[in-house]
Design an enzyme around this catalytic site. Sequence first.
Site, PDB file in Angstrom:
ATOM      1  N   GLU A   1       7.799   1.040   2.221  1.00 38.63           N
ATOM      2  CA  GLU A   1       6.557  -0.116   2.099  1.00 38.63           C
ATOM      3  C   GLU A   1       6.506  -0.625   0.614  1.00 38.63           C
ATOM      4  O   GLU A   1       5.980  -2.022   0.556  1.00 38.63           O
ATOM      5  CB  GLU A   1       5.328   1.039   2.273  1.00 38.63           C
ATOM      6  CG  GLU A   1       3.413   0.615   2.438  1.00 38.63           C
ATOM      7  CD  GLU A   1       2.625   1.299   1.494  1.00 38.63           C
ATOM      8  OE1 GLU A   1       2.357   2.798   2.632  1.00 38.63           O
ATOM      9  OE2 GLU A   1       1.909   1.567   0.801  1.00 38.63           O
ATOM     10  N   ASP A   2       7.142  -0.463  -0.129  1.00 36.69           N
ATOM     11  CA  ASP A   2       7.549  -0.886  -1.514  1.00 36.69           C
ATOM     12  C   ASP A   2       8.515  -1.628  -1.486  1.00 36.69           C
ATOM     13  O   ASP A   2       8.978  -2.386  -2.709  1.00 36.69           O
ATOM     14  CB  ASP A   2       6.650  -0.447  -2.657  1.00 36.69           C
ATOM     15  CG  ASP A   2       5.729   0.246  -2.237  1.00 36.69           C
ATOM     16  OD1 ASP A   2       4.382  -0.535  -1.738  1.00 36.69           O
ATOM     17  OD2 ASP A   2       4.915   1.228  -2.795  1.00 36.69           O
TER      18      ASP A   2
HETATM   19  P1  NDP Z   1      -4.436  -1.650  -3.783  1.00 36.04           P
HETATM   20  O1  NDP Z   1      -3.783  -0.587  -3.135  1.00 36.04           O
HETATM   21  O2  NDP Z   1      -3.438  -2.757  -5.046  1.00 36.04           O
HETATM   22  O3  NDP Z   1      -3.785  -0.566  -5.333  1.00 36.04           O
HETATM   23  C1  NDP Z   1      -3.678   0.946  -5.604  1.00 36.04           C
HETATM   24  C2  NDP Z   1      -2.562   1.739  -5.424  1.00 36.04           C
HETATM   25  O4  NDP Z   1      -1.788   1.170  -6.093  1.00 36.04           O
HETATM   26  C3  NDP Z   1      -2.883   2.546  -4.704  1.00 36.04           C
HETATM   27  O5  NDP Z   1      -3.145   3.231  -4.113  1.00 36.04           O
HETATM   28  C4  NDP Z   1      -1.016   3.517  -5.180  1.00 36.04           C
HETATM   29  O6  NDP Z   1      -0.377   3.003  -4.077  1.00 36.04           O
HETATM   30  C5  NDP Z   1      -0.614   2.077  -6.524  1.00 36.04           C
HETATM   31  N1  NDP Z   1      -0.417   2.177  -8.152  1.00 36.04           N
HETATM   32  C6  NDP Z   1       0.072   2.594  -8.670  1.00 36.04           C
HETATM   33  N2  NDP Z   1      -0.055   2.438 -10.074  1.00 36.04           N
HETATM   34  C7  NDP Z   1      -0.981   3.156 -10.274  1.00 36.04           C
HETATM   35  C8  NDP Z   1      -1.579   3.279 -10.725  1.00 36.04           C
HETATM   36  N3  NDP Z   1      -1.314   3.609 -11.678  1.00 36.04           N
HETATM   37  N4  NDP Z   1      -3.421   4.573 -10.685  1.00 36.04           N
HETATM   38  C9  NDP Z   1      -3.514   4.341  -9.227  1.00 36.04           C
HETATM   39  N5  NDP Z   1      -2.216   3.907  -8.412  1.00 36.04           N
HETATM   40  C10 NDP Z   1      -1.332   3.283  -8.685  1.00 36.04           C
HETATM   41  O7  NDP Z   1      -6.098  -0.907  -5.046  1.00 36.04           O
HETATM   42  P2  NDP Z   1      -7.355  -0.822  -3.753  1.00 36.04           P
HETATM   43  O8  NDP Z   1      -7.563   0.036  -3.147  1.00 36.04           O
HETATM   44  O9  NDP Z   1      -8.248  -1.441  -5.202  1.00 36.04           O
HETATM   45  O10 NDP Z   1      -7.204  -2.601  -2.876  1.00 36.04           O
HETATM   46  C11 NDP Z   1      -8.416  -2.807  -2.111  1.00 36.04           C
HETATM   47  C12 NDP Z   1      -7.888  -4.258  -1.699  1.00 36.04           C
HETATM   48  O11 NDP Z   1      -9.198  -4.626  -2.628  1.00 36.04           O
HETATM   49  C13 NDP Z   1      -7.017  -5.428  -2.245  1.00 36.04           C
HETATM   50  O12 NDP Z   1      -6.854  -6.590  -1.478  1.00 36.04           O
HETATM   51  C14 NDP Z   1      -7.040  -5.403  -3.684  1.00 36.04           C
HETATM   52  O13 NDP Z   1      -6.448  -6.584  -4.227  1.00 36.04           O
HETATM   53  C15 NDP Z   1      -9.317  -5.906  -3.261  1.00 36.04           C
HETATM   54  N6  NDP Z   1      -9.949  -5.961  -5.240  1.00 36.04           N
HETATM   55  C16 NDP Z   1     -10.972  -4.798  -4.741  1.00 36.04           C
HETATM   56  C17 NDP Z   1     -11.583  -5.004  -5.731  1.00 36.04           C
HETATM   57  C18 NDP Z   1     -12.450  -3.453  -5.822  1.00 36.04           C
HETATM   58  O14 NDP Z   1     -12.813  -3.837  -7.329  1.00 36.04           O
HETATM   59  N7  NDP Z   1     -12.365  -3.113  -4.528  1.00 36.04           N
HETATM   60  C19 NDP Z   1     -11.689  -5.754  -7.146  1.00 36.04           C
HETATM   61  C20 NDP Z   1     -10.091  -6.827  -6.422  1.00 36.04           C
HETATM   62  C21 NDP Z   1      -9.258  -6.634  -5.348  1.00 36.04           C
HETATM   63  P3  NDP Z   1       1.369   3.756  -3.827  1.00 36.04           P
HETATM   64  O15 NDP Z   1       0.707   5.020  -3.997  1.00 36.04           O
HETATM   65  O16 NDP Z   1       1.750   3.677  -2.832  1.00 36.04           O
HETATM   66  O17 NDP Z   1       2.202   3.557  -5.466  1.00 36.04           O
END
Ligand code: NDP
Length: 179
Positions: free
Chosen positions: A66-67
């Site tokens: 994935e990454d």
């Molecule tokens: P992301 O999916 O962007 O990020 C969460 C993921 O980041 C986790 O599942 C984990 O995945 C990884 N990760 C890395 N570091 C950390 C950490 N310290 N703590 C937790 N997780 C970490 O986030 P969202 O689920 O919020 O995003 C969903 C969509 O919504 C995106 O398109 C985002 O840009 C958008 N969005 C949402 C907002 C909101 O308010 N909900 C605001 C702005 C944008 P892994 O296990 O793969 O490392």
Amino acid sequence: PTNENLTDLIKCYNFAAIKHKNQRRKDLEATPYINHPIGVANILTEEGGIYDLDVIKAAVLHDTVEDTDTTFEEIEENFGPKVRSIVAEVTDDKNLSKMERKKQQIEHAKRSSFEAKLVKLGDKLYNLRDLDCQTPVGWTEERVEEYFIWAKQVIDQMRGTNLALEAKLDELFSKHILE
Ligand code: NDP
Ligand code: ZN
């Protein structure tokens, strides 16, 4: 004396460490990314009582495709078809939008294999613990709480997989999600 299991496991950790070497987590300290897959594998053994080596290897490798530039073929060549298939099950389709991927995780969770469900439980528990301790750089409180709600929707599809891990997830859900 030789120990094939140990050698294979170290090879797996080494592979993941090399693949994730330039990545960092989203926390304030920008923790090395490899702490996450290693921590997920540790949750599975220490807290889940899971000793299936293919599940542990898949946990260590779960974010490589994935990454990073890792391919499923590479996973299979090095770690066999079973590990490849578990990793494939927990890998989001990058052709989809982030919103679609979130929806797919909820839809796919129920029909995942037992092994893939275990990796998912460990992965979610690790990420939710991170979010419980600290809001990632650039995230609002609301975004954190939305993440908890989504994660619960995924976990609710896999109930009865590992009661110890589910109980720990439920503690975090009840702390963050107001009914
Ligand atoms: P992301 O999916 O962007 O990020 C969460 C993921 O980041 C986790 O599942 C984990 O995945 C990884 N990760 C890395 N570091 C950390 C950490 N310290 N703590 C937790 N997780 C970490 O986030 P969202 O689920 O919020 O995003 C969903 C969509 O919504 C995106 O398109 C985002 O840009 C958008 N969005 C949402 C907002 C909101 O308010 N909900 C605001 C702005 C944008 P892994 O296990 O793969 O490392
Ligand atoms: Zn992960």
